[in-house]
Design a protein around this motif. Structure first.
Motif, PDB file in Angstrom:
ATOM      1  N   ARG A 140     -59.856  15.855  24.304  1.00 40.37           N
ATOM      2  CA  ARG A 140     -59.578  15.156  25.555  1.00 40.37           C
ATOM      3  C   ARG A 140     -60.875  14.579  26.161  1.00 40.37           C
ATOM      4  O   ARG A 140     -60.913  13.442  26.612  1.00 40.37           O
ATOM      5  CB  ARG A 140     -58.911  16.115  26.547  1.00 40.37           C
ATOM      6  N   THR A 141     -61.953  15.417  26.145  1.00 39.40           N
ATOM      7  CA  THR A 141     -63.230  14.968  26.690  1.00 39.40           C
ATOM      8  C   THR A 141     -63.803  13.806  25.889  1.00 39.40           C
ATOM      9  O   THR A 141     -64.279  12.812  26.453  1.00 39.40           O
ATOM     10  CB  THR A 141     -64.240  16.126  26.709  1.00 39.40           C
ATOM     11  N   ALA A 142     -63.745  13.914  24.554  1.00 42.12           N
ATOM     12  CA  ALA A 142     -64.290  12.854  23.695  1.00 42.12           C
ATOM     13  C   ALA A 142     -63.491  11.562  23.865  1.00 42.12           C
ATOM     14  O   ALA A 142     -64.068  10.464  23.901  1.00 42.12           O
ATOM     15  CB  ALA A 142     -64.253  13.310  22.241  1.00 42.12           C
ATOM     16  N   LEU A 143     -62.177  11.668  23.993  1.00 38.57           N
ATOM     17  CA  LEU A 143     -61.337  10.487  24.163  1.00 38.57           C
ATOM     18  C   LEU A 143     -61.652   9.792  25.489  1.00 38.57           C
ATOM     19  O   LEU A 143     -61.679   8.562  25.570  1.00 38.57           O
ATOM     20  CB  LEU A 143     -59.861  10.892  24.118  1.00 38.57           C
ATOM     21  N   ARG A 144     -61.946  10.596  26.531  1.00 35.70           N
ATOM     22  CA  ARG A 144     -62.306  10.015  27.827  1.00 35.70           C
ATOM     23  C   ARG A 144     -63.629   9.249  27.718  1.00 35.70           C
ATOM     24  O   ARG A 144     -63.779   8.155  28.260  1.00 35.70           O
ATOM     25  CB  ARG A 144     -62.423  11.125  28.873  1.00 35.70           C
ATOM     26  N   HIS A 145     -64.597   9.848  27.002  1.00 37.10           N
ATOM     27  CA  HIS A 145     -65.880   9.168  26.799  1.00 37.10           C
ATOM     28  C   HIS A 145     -65.683   7.851  26.038  1.00 37.10           C
ATOM     29  O   HIS A 145     -66.296   6.832  26.371  1.00 37.10           O
ATOM     30  CB  HIS A 145     -66.841  10.069  26.012  1.00 37.10           C
ATOM     31  N   TYR A 146     -64.853   7.895  25.017  1.00 35.97           N
ATOM     32  CA  TYR A 146     -64.634   6.713  24.176  1.00 35.97           C
ATOM     33  C   TYR A 146     -64.006   5.579  24.981  1.00 35.97           C
ATOM     34  O   TYR A 146     -64.453   4.423  24.926  1.00 35.97           O
ATOM     35  CB  TYR A 146     -63.733   7.088  22.999  1.00 35.97           C
ATOM     36  N   THR A 147     -62.970   5.895  25.757  1.00 39.76           N
ATOM     37  CA  THR A 147     -62.241   4.854  26.489  1.00 39.76           C
ATOM     38  C   THR A 147     -62.967   4.410  27.762  1.00 39.76           C
ATOM     39  O   THR A 147     -62.564   3.432  28.390  1.00 39.76           O
ATOM     40  CB  THR A 147     -60.821   5.336  26.855  1.00 39.76           C
ATOM     41  N   ASN A 148     -64.020   5.125  28.158  1.00 35.36           N
ATOM     42  CA  ASN A 148     -64.822   4.717  29.321  1.00 35.36           C
ATOM     43  C   ASN A 148     -66.086   3.963  28.916  1.00 35.36           C
ATOM     44  O   ASN A 148     -66.854   3.530  29.779  1.00 35.36           O
ATOM     45  CB  ASN A 148     -65.215   5.935  30.162  1.00 35.36           C
TER      46      ASN A 148
END
Length: 211
Positions: A58-66
């Motif tokens: 979840r954290t990595a996906l947030r970084h990727y999409t931001n």
């Protein structure tokens, strides 16, 4: 799998996702808009993968999409893709507007951080280059006089039979005699209560009185 083999950093998780799903995630070049709700697909596909946890995903996906690279890719008419790179839906106008606002805010925050770092670096540089004040040379006017040492009291030996309980005496218990009070006399020994609160038994030859 041991704890040391688990991925804990977002950049490592993103690299792992790009390796596992190369038609969906990328590390360089143009990014592809992701399917809405892709986290659930990721969690299902990797539920038995011990390298990543749902929290890390979840954290990595947030970084990727931001990231700026991803936000630039969210444009009206672009296709959102699933984990296999298949187009599933188009980016809507409201999604593009949201991405544009997020990109603008992110750039403003980055500019403000850069401005603060530059100001801090300038302040630090100025502090390093500022000439240090030399201490004023010692003069008679600013020299502090050394406190005069009290002269050691002149003492004389005392006979055991001349001592009495309650008498003020000096006891040799180191380099300098210490003041004390006789509290008990026992044969050749004298019990003395020192001024610092300690009580000690000494020989009569170590007890003196002021002249």
């Amino acid at each position: 799998m041991s704890e040391s083999e688990k991925l804990t950093k977002s950049k490592d998780v993103i690299a792992y996702l790009a390796e596992q799903f190369p038609n969906c995630f990328s590390l360089q070049g143009d990014a592809k808009p992701l399917k809405i709700g892709i986290f659930e697909d990721l969690a299902k596909r990797l539920e038995d993968d011990e390298k990543v946890s749902k929290t890390r995903l979840r954290t990595a996906l947030r970084h990727y999409t931001n990231s700026w690279r991803y936000l630039r890719s969210v444009k009206v008419g672009s296709e959102r893709v699933d984990l296999d790179g298949e187009a599933v839906e188009k980016v809507l106008d409201e999604h593009q507007q949201h991405a544009a606002e997020a990109l603008k805010e992110s750039k403003e925050r980055a500019a403000e951080r850069a401005k603060q770092r530059k100001a801090a670096d300038t302040k630090s540089e100025d502090a390093r280059n500022k000439p240090k004040k030399k201490p004023a040379p010692a003069t008679k006017a600013n020299k502090k006089p050394k406190p005069a040492r009290k002269p050691a009291p002149k003492l004389k030996d005392v006979e055991l039979n001349s001592l009495s309980v309650g008498q003020q005496v000096q006891v040799k218990a180191g380099n300098r005699p210490m003041p004390g009070t006789v509290v008990e006399i026992d044969k050749t020994d004298v019990q003395v209560q020192l001024a610092n609160g300690l009580s000690m038994k000494v020989k009569a030859e170590n007890v003196f009185v002021k002249q």
